[in-house]
Structure formats: structure tokens, C-alpha cells
Design an enzyme around this catalytic site. Structure first.
Site, PDB file in Angstrom:
ATOM      1  N   ASN A  85       0.839  -1.192   0.000  1.00  0.00           N
ATOM      2  CA  ASN A  85       0.000   0.000   0.000  1.00  0.00           C
ATOM      3  C   ASN A  85       0.877   1.247   0.000  1.00  0.00           C
ATOM      4  OD1 ASN A  85      -2.415  -1.529   0.164  1.00  0.00           O
ATOM      5  ND2 ASN A  85      -2.173  -1.734   2.380  1.00  0.00           N
ATOM      6  N   HIS A  98       6.538  -2.036   3.219  1.00  0.00           N
ATOM      7  CA  HIS A  98       6.275  -3.430   3.570  1.00  0.00           C
ATOM      8  C   HIS A  98       5.417  -4.082   2.500  1.00  0.00           C
ATOM      9  CE1 HIS A  98       3.280  -0.804   5.438  1.00  0.00           C
ATOM     10  NE2 HIS A  98       2.393  -1.784   5.261  1.00  0.00           N
TER      11      HIS A  98
HETATM   12  P1  5GP Z   1      -0.504  -0.764   5.841  1.00  0.00           P
HETATM   13  O1  5GP Z   1      -1.896  -0.327   6.204  1.00  0.00           O
HETATM   14  O2  5GP Z   1       0.493   0.328   6.143  1.00  0.00           O
HETATM   15  O3  5GP Z   1      -0.371  -1.300   4.442  1.00  0.00           O
HETATM   16  O4  5GP Z   1      -0.194  -2.009   6.754  1.00  0.00           O
HETATM   17  C1  5GP Z   1       0.278  -1.904   8.067  1.00  0.00           C
HETATM   18  C2  5GP Z   1       0.006  -3.213   8.726  1.00  0.00           C
HETATM   19  O5  5GP Z   1       0.768  -3.260   9.923  1.00  0.00           O
HETATM   20  C3  5GP Z   1      -1.460  -3.433   9.129  1.00  0.00           C
HETATM   21  O6  5GP Z   1      -1.954  -4.590   8.487  1.00  0.00           O
HETATM   22  C4  5GP Z   1      -1.399  -3.594  10.645  1.00  0.00           C
HETATM   23  O7  5GP Z   1      -2.267  -4.587  11.135  1.00  0.00           O
HETATM   24  C5  5GP Z   1       0.057  -3.950  10.884  1.00  0.00           C
HETATM   25  N1  5GP Z   1       0.587  -3.514  12.156  1.00  0.00           N
HETATM   26  C6  5GP Z   1       0.438  -2.283  12.730  1.00  0.00           C
HETATM   27  N2  5GP Z   1       1.110  -2.215  13.882  1.00  0.00           N
HETATM   28  C7  5GP Z   1       1.700  -3.426  14.045  1.00  0.00           C
HETATM   29  C8  5GP Z   1       2.552  -3.960  15.076  1.00  0.00           C
HETATM   30  O8  5GP Z   1       2.895  -3.311  16.057  1.00  0.00           O
HETATM   31  N3  5GP Z   1       2.976  -5.249  14.909  1.00  0.00           N
HETATM   32  C9  5GP Z   1       2.611  -5.992  13.804  1.00  0.00           C
HETATM   33  N4  5GP Z   1       3.079  -7.248  13.741  1.00  0.00           N
HETATM   34  N5  5GP Z   1       1.818  -5.512  12.831  1.00  0.00           N
HETATM   35  C10 5GP Z   1       1.371  -4.244  12.957  1.00  0.00           C
END
Ligand code: 5GP
Length: 112
Positions: A85, A98
Site C-alpha cells: 500500500n 512493507h
Molecule cells: P498498511 O496499512 O500500512 O499497508 O499495513 C500496516 C500493517 O501493519 C497493518 O496490516 C497492521 O495490522 C500492521 N501492524 C500495525 N502495527 C503493528 C505492530 O505493532 N505489529 C505488527 N506485527 N503488525 C502491525
């Protein structure tokens, strides 16, 4: 410092499934599928939008590591999805690049 930088630094725990000198992979805290992993470069790049030609090799390592963890999790036969994303409309919430590895169930298309 993002939460992923803290995980990389070992400051907060994560369920790590793979790591090497360049990349780390761990379970997403809020999984959206039976398997939901995040594959993250140790280098704090914000997103693919801010990666530069210097990151070309690292981007390859990131995608190959994602395929490797998917294989290790048994997703290869059934298939899976890699997602990265970018920014507000992309739904990015953690501003450290990521790749989501999502699988273990049939996934809808197009995304909402
Ligand atoms: P994005 O929305 O930026 O593409 O994805 C971020 C992801 O990080 C989300 O799916 C969320 O659940 C995950 N996430 C957020 N904080 C943490 C954390 O502290 N530990 C882990 N393992 N995942 C996290």
C-alpha cells in the site's frame, strides 16, 4: 520511529518467520486472512514511491523473500497475494515500506 523500525530494532516483539541481513518478515498484528505476513526491508524506506535506483537490488530481495515466506507457509499451491500500500488512497498506515503476504483463503477482486 515507526513500529516496524522498533520491531527491526528488537524494541517491540513480533512473531518473526524469516530474517536475513536485508529483510525481516513477521505476522501481521491484525490478520485479514489465515496467513497474513509483512515482509519489510531493514532500510527505512517509506514506500515504493520513495525507493530509488540505489534500492533496485533490495526491492528484488524483498519480493523474493515474500515468495519464500509464502512457500514456507504452504501458500504456493493454493495461491496468495502480495500487496504494498502506498500513501493515503493506497491505505498505507505504517510509513515503512512493507509487502503484505496474504493467503489461506480465496481473495476477492477488485479490492474495496
Ligand atoms: P498498511 O496499512 O500500512 O499497508 O499495513 C500496516 C500493517 O501493519 C497493518 O496490516 C497492521 O495490522 C500492521 N501492524 C500495525 N502495527 C503493528 C505492530 O505493532 N505489529 C505488527 N506485527 N503488525 C502491525
Amino acid at each position: 520511529m515507526t513500529v516496524f523500525a522498533k520491531i527491526i530494532a528488537g524494541e517491540i516483539p513480533a512473531n518473526i518467520v524469516y530474517q536475513d541481513d536485508h529483510v525481516i518478515a513477521f505476522a501481521d498484528l491484525n490478520p485479514v486472512a489465515p496467513v497474513h505476513l509483512l515482509v519489510v526491508p531493514r532500510k527505512p524506506i517509506v514506500s515504493v514511491a520513495t525507493a530509488t535506483p540505489d534500492d533496485e537490488q533490495l526491492m528484488g530481495k524483498l519480493v523474493l523473500a515474500a515468495a519464500e515466506v509464502a512457500r514456507q507457509q504452504g501458500l504456493e499451491e493454493g495461491g496468495y497475494r502480495l500487496i504494498t500500500n502506498v500513501g493515503r488512497n493506497g491505505g498505507q498506515s505504517v510509513f515503512h515500506l512493507h509487502v503484505h503476504v496474504v493467503g489461506g483463503r480465496a481473495l476477492g477482486w477488485p479490492p474495496g
